[in-house]
Design a protein around this motif. Structure first.
Motif, PDB file in Angstrom:
ATOM      1  N   ALA A 226       0.860  -1.441   0.070  1.00  0.00           N
ATOM      2  CA  ALA A 226       0.256   0.358  -0.227  1.00  0.00           C
ATOM      3  C   ALA A 226       0.858   1.332   0.446  1.00  0.00           C
ATOM      4  O   ALA A 226       1.138   2.292  -0.577  1.00  0.00           O
ATOM      5  N   GLU A 227       1.651   1.106   0.572  1.00  0.00           N
ATOM      6  CA  GLU A 227       2.701   2.319   1.409  1.00  0.00           C
ATOM      7  C   GLU A 227       3.704   2.802  -0.213  1.00  0.00           C
ATOM      8  O   GLU A 227       3.793   3.596  -1.299  1.00  0.00           O
ATOM      9  N   ALA A 228       4.030   1.389  -1.122  1.00  0.00           N
ATOM     10  CA  ALA A 228       4.276   1.797  -2.729  1.00  0.00           C
ATOM     11  C   ALA A 228       3.590   2.148  -3.497  1.00  0.00           C
ATOM     12  O   ALA A 228       3.710   3.262  -4.222  1.00  0.00           O
ATOM     13  N   LEU A 229       2.163   1.978  -3.592  1.00  0.00           N
ATOM     14  CA  LEU A 229       0.932   2.522  -4.392  1.00  0.00           C
ATOM     15  C   LEU A 229       0.531   3.734  -4.501  1.00  0.00           C
ATOM     16  O   LEU A 229      -0.197   4.219  -4.879  1.00  0.00           O
ATOM     17  N   GLY A 230       1.021   3.632  -3.268  1.00  0.00           N
ATOM     18  CA  GLY A 230       0.053   5.188  -2.592  1.00  0.00           C
ATOM     19  C   GLY A 230      -1.102   4.598  -2.519  1.00  0.00           C
ATOM     20  O   GLY A 230      -2.218   5.584  -1.416  1.00  0.00           O
ATOM     21  N   HIS A 231      -2.231   3.303  -2.504  1.00  0.00           N
ATOM     22  CA  HIS A 231      -3.207   3.733  -2.078  1.00  0.00           C
ATOM     23  C   HIS A 231      -3.619   1.611  -1.818  1.00  0.00           C
ATOM     24  O   HIS A 231      -2.583   1.190  -1.613  1.00  0.00           O
ATOM     25  N   THR A 232      -4.430   1.808  -1.245  1.00  0.00           N
ATOM     26  CA  THR A 232      -5.394   0.252  -0.866  1.00  0.00           C
ATOM     27  C   THR A 232      -5.165  -0.907  -2.066  1.00  0.00           C
ATOM     28  O   THR A 232      -5.688  -0.900  -2.962  1.00  0.00           O
ATOM     29  N   PRO A 233      -4.263  -1.852  -1.973  1.00  0.00           N
ATOM     30  CA  PRO A 233      -3.541  -2.711  -3.083  1.00  0.00           C
ATOM     31  C   PRO A 233      -5.570  -3.790  -3.873  1.00  0.00           C
ATOM     32  O   PRO A 233      -5.887  -4.168  -3.187  1.00  0.00           O
ATOM     33  N   GLY A 234      -5.369  -3.415  -5.282  1.00  0.00           N
ATOM     34  CA  GLY A 234      -6.597  -4.062  -5.470  1.00  0.00           C
ATOM     35  C   GLY A 234      -7.019  -5.133  -5.049  1.00  0.00           C
ATOM     36  O   GLY A 234      -7.727  -6.699  -4.923  1.00  0.00           O
ATOM     37  N   ARG A 235      -5.033  -6.168  -5.481  1.00  0.00           N
ATOM     38  CA  ARG A 235      -5.017  -6.700  -5.844  1.00  0.00           C
ATOM     39  C   ARG A 235      -3.487  -7.842  -5.442  1.00  0.00           C
ATOM     40  O   ARG A 235      -3.066  -6.874  -4.959  1.00  0.00           O
ATOM     41  N   PHE A 236      -3.939  -8.530  -3.776  1.00  0.00           N
ATOM     42  CA  PHE A 236      -2.957  -9.493  -3.149  1.00  0.00           C
ATOM     43  C   PHE A 236      -2.786 -10.253  -3.165  1.00  0.00           C
ATOM     44  O   PHE A 236      -3.582 -11.358  -3.119  1.00  0.00           O
ATOM     45  N   SER A 237      -1.901 -11.885  -4.019  1.00  0.00           N
ATOM     46  CA  SER A 237      -1.677 -12.687  -4.000  1.00  0.00           C
ATOM     47  C   SER A 237      -0.400 -13.746  -3.203  1.00  0.00           C
ATOM     48  O   SER A 237       0.979 -12.800  -3.335  1.00  0.00           O
ATOM     49  N   PHE A 238      -1.156 -13.759  -2.688  1.00  0.00           N
ATOM     50  CA  PHE A 238       0.369 -14.923  -1.575  1.00  0.00           C
ATOM     51  C   PHE A 238       0.861 -16.240  -1.654  1.00  0.00           C
ATOM     52  O   PHE A 238      -0.328 -16.977  -1.961  1.00  0.00           O
ATOM     53  N   ARG A 239       1.884 -16.495  -1.142  1.00  0.00           N
ATOM     54  CA  ARG A 239       2.107 -17.850  -0.782  1.00  0.00           C
ATOM     55  C   ARG A 239       3.187 -17.647   0.769  1.00  0.00           C
ATOM     56  O   ARG A 239       4.254 -17.496   0.619  1.00  0.00           O
ATOM     57  N   GLY A 240       2.939 -19.042   1.670  1.00  0.00           N
ATOM     58  CA  GLY A 240       4.229 -19.136   2.009  1.00  0.00           C
ATOM     59  C   GLY A 240       5.471 -19.894   1.672  1.00  0.00           C
ATOM     60  O   GLY A 240       5.070 -21.107   1.056  1.00  0.00           O
ATOM     61  N   ALA A 241       6.727 -19.778   1.504  1.00  0.00           N
ATOM     62  CA  ALA A 241       7.978 -20.347   0.851  1.00  0.00           C
ATOM     63  C   ALA A 241       8.260 -21.475   1.928  1.00  0.00           C
ATOM     64  O   ALA A 241       8.389 -22.616   1.411  1.00  0.00           O
ATOM     65  N   ALA A 242       8.073 -20.752   2.894  1.00  0.00           N
ATOM     66  CA  ALA A 242       9.176 -21.462   4.010  1.00  0.00           C
ATOM     67  C   ALA A 242       8.460 -21.380   5.611  1.00  0.00           C
ATOM     68  O   ALA A 242       8.528 -19.961   5.405  1.00  0.00           O
ATOM     69  N   PRO A 243       8.667 -22.387   6.351  1.00  0.00           N
ATOM     70  CA  PRO A 243       8.496 -21.561   8.367  1.00  0.00           C
ATOM     71  C   PRO A 243       9.553 -20.488   8.139  1.00  0.00           C
ATOM     72  O   PRO A 243      10.556 -20.690   8.310  1.00  0.00           O
ATOM     73  N   VAL A 244       8.915 -19.600   9.023  1.00  0.00           N
ATOM     74  CA  VAL A 244      10.527 -19.376   9.758  1.00  0.00           C
ATOM     75  C   VAL A 244       9.940 -18.553  11.342  1.00  0.00           C
ATOM     76  O   VAL A 244       9.090 -18.916  11.788  1.00  0.00           O
ATOM     77  N   THR A 245      11.417 -19.240  12.112  1.00  0.00           N
ATOM     78  CA  THR A 245      10.647 -19.477  13.584  1.00  0.00           C
ATOM     79  C   THR A 245      11.898 -17.973  13.810  1.00  0.00           C
ATOM     80  O   THR A 245      13.092 -17.676  13.732  1.00  0.00           O
ATOM     81  N   LEU A 246      11.362 -18.017  15.223  1.00  0.00           N
ATOM     82  CA  LEU A 246      12.420 -17.147  16.273  1.00  0.00           C
ATOM     83  C   LEU A 246      13.159 -18.633  16.870  1.00  0.00           C
ATOM     84  O   LEU A 246      13.853 -19.392  16.831  1.00  0.00           O
ATOM     85  N   PRO A 247      14.920 -17.373  16.962  1.00  0.00           N
ATOM     86  CA  PRO A 247      14.983 -15.902  17.166  1.00  0.00           C
ATOM     87  C   PRO A 247      14.947 -15.341  15.542  1.00  0.00           C
ATOM     88  O   PRO A 247      15.814 -16.112  15.101  1.00  0.00           O
ATOM     89  N   CYS A 248      14.692 -14.168  15.412  1.00  0.00           N
ATOM     90  CA  CYS A 248      14.544 -13.864  13.573  1.00  0.00           C
ATOM     91  C   CYS A 248      15.146 -12.291  13.354  1.00  0.00           C
ATOM     92  O   CYS A 248      14.106 -12.246  14.931  1.00  0.00           O
ATOM     93  N   ARG A 249      15.351 -12.330  12.151  1.00  0.00           N
ATOM     94  CA  ARG A 249      15.102 -10.437  12.303  1.00  0.00           C
ATOM     95  C   ARG A 249      14.240 -10.896  10.658  1.00  0.00           C
ATOM     96  O   ARG A 249      15.011 -11.615   9.513  1.00  0.00           O
ATOM     97  N   LEU A 250      13.440 -10.080   9.859  1.00  0.00           N
ATOM     98  CA  LEU A 250      12.461 -10.090   9.472  1.00  0.00           C
ATOM     99  C   LEU A 250      12.727  -9.071   8.414  1.00  0.00           C
ATOM    100  O   LEU A 250      12.635  -8.152   8.906  1.00  0.00           O
ATOM    101  N   HIS A 251      13.275  -9.111   6.801  1.00  0.00           N
ATOM    102  CA  HIS A 251      13.952  -8.635   6.440  1.00  0.00           C
ATOM    103  C   HIS A 251      12.416  -8.074   5.350  1.00  0.00           C
ATOM    104  O   HIS A 251      12.233  -8.641   4.411  1.00  0.00           O
ATOM    105  N   LEU A 252      11.710  -6.780   5.262  1.00  0.00           N
ATOM    106  CA  LEU A 252      10.781  -6.727   3.815  1.00  0.00           C
ATOM    107  C   LEU A 252      11.069  -6.242   2.972  1.00  0.00           C
ATOM    108  O   LEU A 252      11.759  -5.346   3.417  1.00  0.00           O
TER     109      LEU A 252
END
Length: 281
Positions: A226-252
């Motif tokens: 939404a920040e990149a577009l400047g508004h709410t995305p009309g379409r958002f498609s997603f999938r989990g690629a691998a589980p992530v567990t603590l401790p961790c740092r998530l880079h977005l």
């Protein structure tokens, strides 16, 4: 599963469930307190991703299975595999949810399919959710749920390093901790023990630590989009690629191409855990 085994699950195809909830200022306050600066100001009204906290399944504690999920065989089919995960899906934003209004979630089981994956046998259950206010559909979502055997999670290659491949796409870094996972589980009324019970998570489901929720990662990425577009995305498609567990740092990360783009979560080892594509319309 054999075709014969899948046949026993056919009665669940087309099964429906409808629940009502109210999008209250209190829920929004708790949602913002949990996710803070990682929420976008570009949403039309309610914070993006809050629909995953609405019209939730509320069953008595004695109706929960050992893993904390609702016992199989009610709305979702009784797939005879022990581990259940949120595999991904697709969200279409049609209209904003309105604060103070009743939100109706109508759900239907659309598909049940068996596949063979690298970790063994998999069964995918596809559910369609529609969130409506005043009779108008505001959000339409396809949710993919995967059932599998308990297997050690995949890890990143030893040579992997964070952010080397696309260093200019890094937008934010989140360091999840048990408090964040607990608060998000509370927001979503999610009793799955892999998010808060370290002993169960490591000894029974073979993860090295508490697992970061898929919907939590999807919410973070949805707000980056939404920040990149400047508004709410009309379409958002997603999938989990691998589980992530603590401790961790998530880079977005975000790779924006104007009216569309890609976003993903990547941990400190270079392992991509959650991947999504978005479009403005």
């Amino acid at each position: 599963m054999s075709k014969a085994d899948l046949g026993t699950l056919k009665p669940w195809l087309g099964r429906t469930d409808t629940k009502d909830d109210i999008l209250t200022p209190g829920l929004i306050e708790r949602f913002r307190a949990t996710l803070g600066t990682h929420l976008s100001d570009r949403a039309d009204a309610a914070p993006l991703g809050i629909h995953w906290c609405l019209a939730l399944e509320a069953v008595p504690s004695d109706a929960l299975a050992v893993d904390g999920h609702t016992k199989k065989g009610a709305f979702l089919p009784p797939v005879p595999l022990p581990s259940r995960m949120w595999a991904g899906g697709d969200v279409t934003h049609v209209a904003p949810l309105t604060v103070g209004e009743t939100v109706t979630r109508h759900s239907v089981v659309e598909d049940i399919a068996a596949k063979q994956g690298r970790s063994g046998e998999l069964v995918f259950v596809t559910v369609r959710h529609e969130y409506s206010c005043r009779g108008r559909v505001c959000i339409s979502e396809r949710q993919d749920i995967v059932y599998k055997d308990v297997t050690p999670p995949r890890t990143a290659p030893a040579h992997a390093a964070p952010d080397e491949t696309e260093p200019n796409t890094l937008k934010s870094v989140v360091t999840p901790d048990p408090t964040l996972l607990f608060r998000y589980s509370a927001l979503t009324f999610n009793a799955h023990r892999i998010h808060y019970d370290h002993v169960y998570t490591t000894r029974t489901e073979a993860y090295p630590g508490l697992v970061v929720h898929g919907p939590l990662q999807a919410t973070l990425l949805l707000n980056i989009a939404a920040e990149a577009l400047g508004h709410t995305p009309g379409r958002f498609s997603f999938r989990g690629a691998a589980p992530v567990t603590l401790p961790c740092r998530l880079h977005l990360h975000c790779r924006d191409d104007g009216s569309e783009g890609a976003v993903w979560c990547q941990d400190q080892t270079g392992l991509r855990s959650f991947i999504a594509n978005y479009a403005g319309k």
